[in-house]
Scaffold this motif. Structure first.
Motif, PDB file in Angstrom:
ATOM      1  N   ALA A  16      -3.438  -0.936 -13.586  1.00 33.97           N
ATOM      2  CA  ALA A  16      -4.724  -0.231 -13.508  1.00 33.97           C
ATOM      3  C   ALA A  16      -5.073   0.214 -12.093  1.00 33.97           C
ATOM      4  CB  ALA A  16      -5.838  -1.119 -14.059  1.00 33.97           C
ATOM      5  N   THR A  17      -4.447  -0.368 -11.076  1.00 28.04           N
ATOM      6  CA  THR A  17      -4.814  -0.032  -9.700  1.00 28.04           C
ATOM      7  C   THR A  17      -3.870   0.985  -9.055  1.00 28.04           C
ATOM      8  OG1 THR A  17      -3.506  -1.813  -8.715  1.00 28.04           O
ATOM      9  CG2 THR A  17      -5.782  -2.331  -9.357  1.00 28.04           C
ATOM     10  N   LEU A  18      -2.878   1.485  -9.775  1.00 27.94           N
ATOM     11  CA  LEU A  18      -1.913   2.402  -9.166  1.00 27.94           C
ATOM     12  C   LEU A  18      -2.573   3.669  -8.635  1.00 27.94           C
ATOM     13  CD1 LEU A  18       1.220   2.156 -11.473  1.00 27.94           C
ATOM     14  CD2 LEU A  18       0.843   1.110  -9.235  1.00 27.94           C
ATOM     15  N   GLU A  19      -3.564   4.174  -9.346  1.00 26.10           N
ATOM     16  CA  GLU A  19      -4.212   5.416  -8.918  1.00 26.10           C
ATOM     17  C   GLU A  19      -5.148   5.202  -7.720  1.00 26.10           C
ATOM     18  OE1 GLU A  19      -3.037   8.179 -10.047  1.00 26.10           O
ATOM     19  OE2 GLU A  19      -1.855   7.145 -11.549  1.00 26.10           O
ATOM     20  N   SER A  20      -5.421   3.939  -7.369  1.00 22.79           N
ATOM     21  CA  SER A  20      -6.292   3.679  -6.223  1.00 22.79           C
ATOM     22  C   SER A  20      -5.497   3.328  -4.960  1.00 22.79           C
ATOM     23  CB  SER A  20      -7.279   2.557  -6.561  1.00 22.79           C
ATOM     24  OG  SER A  20      -6.575   1.354  -6.790  1.00 22.79           O
ATOM     25  N   LEU A  21      -4.208   3.614  -4.969  1.00 21.77           N
ATOM     26  CA  LEU A  21      -3.385   3.396  -3.779  1.00 21.77           C
ATOM     27  C   LEU A  21      -3.806   4.358  -2.677  1.00 21.77           C
ATOM     28  CD1 LEU A  21       0.091   3.136  -5.534  1.00 21.77           C
ATOM     29  CD2 LEU A  21      -1.066   1.294  -4.313  1.00 21.77           C
ATOM     30  N   PRO A  22      -3.514   4.051  -1.419  1.00 21.01           N
ATOM     31  CA  PRO A  22      -3.803   5.009  -0.342  1.00 21.01           C
ATOM     32  C   PRO A  22      -3.033   6.310  -0.575  1.00 21.01           C
ATOM     33  CG  PRO A  22      -3.148   2.876   0.552  1.00 21.01           C
ATOM     34  CD  PRO A  22      -2.924   2.813  -0.921  1.00 21.01           C
ATOM     35  N   PRO A  23      -3.509   7.434  -0.023  1.00 23.45           N
ATOM     36  CA  PRO A  23      -2.804   8.698  -0.223  1.00 23.45           C
ATOM     37  C   PRO A  23      -1.327   8.589   0.148  1.00 23.45           C
ATOM     38  CG  PRO A  23      -4.906   9.080   0.835  1.00 23.45           C
ATOM     39  CD  PRO A  23      -4.707   7.596   0.791  1.00 23.45           C
ATOM     40  N   GLY A  24      -0.492   9.131  -0.704  1.00 21.14           N
ATOM     41  CA  GLY A  24       0.949   9.112  -0.474  1.00 21.14           C
ATOM     42  C   GLY A  24       1.694   9.232  -1.783  1.00 21.14           C
ATOM     43  N   ARG A  25       3.006   9.129  -1.683  1.00 22.15           N
ATOM     44  CA  ARG A  25       3.876   9.188  -2.864  1.00 22.15           C
ATOM     45  C   ARG A  25       4.580   7.844  -2.989  1.00 22.15           C
ATOM     46  NH1 ARG A  25       5.998  15.093  -1.141  1.00 22.15           N
ATOM     47  NH2 ARG A  25       4.412  16.290  -2.238  1.00 22.15           N
ATOM     48  N   TYR A  26       4.655   7.354  -4.231  1.00 23.16           N
ATOM     49  CA  TYR A  26       5.176   6.017  -4.478  1.00 23.16           C
ATOM     50  C   TYR A  26       6.078   6.005  -5.705  1.00 23.16           C
ATOM     51  CZ  TYR A  26       1.117   4.853  -1.600  1.00 23.16           C
ATOM     52  OH  TYR A  26       0.189   4.794  -0.584  1.00 23.16           O
TER      53      TYR A  26
END
Length: 117
Positions: A16-26
């Motif tokens: 559920a927290t993947l979209e709240s990561l800091p800006p970037g590509r993962y």
């Protein structure tokens, strides 16, 4: 998945927290109910079973050199690195693909998710 310790490049997150990561590509690797998240902060990221891989996947269905994630001007390109079992994006086997946020990548039996924040 590799039993290597979690480093600054590899962090665990609930789905559920993947979209709240800091800006970037993962690249998010499923690990039970969590994801192991790897920042795609290098021009080329190697995925495979080899100790030389940036993203090590300890699964017999994964080739030592399975795939490459290449950063280009138009986005992140996923390239099959002559693997035995191939690479799938959203259920379709591909030799090469430009990734979009949320794409599900199959590397052998391992499922990964591309996250672009």
């Amino acid at each position: 998945m590799s039993s290597d310790p979690i480093t600054d490049r590899h962090r665990r997150h609930p789905a559920a927290t993947l979209e709240s990561l800091p800006p970037g590509r993962y690249l998010a690797v499923e690990d039970g109910e969590e994801y192991l998240v790897v920042a795609l902060d290098k021009p080329v990221v190697r995925v495979g079973r080899s100790i030389a891989a940036d993203v090590r996947l300890d699964d017999a269905s994964v080739s030592r050199r399975h795939a490459l994630l290449i950063t280009e001007q138009d986005g992140i390109h996923l390239v099959d690195d002559r693997s035995l079992n191939g690479v799938e994006v959203n259920g379709e086997r591909v030799p090469r693909a430009i990734l979009s946020n949320g794409d599900v990548i199959a590397v052998g039996r391992v499922r990964l998710r591309f996250v672009d924040v």
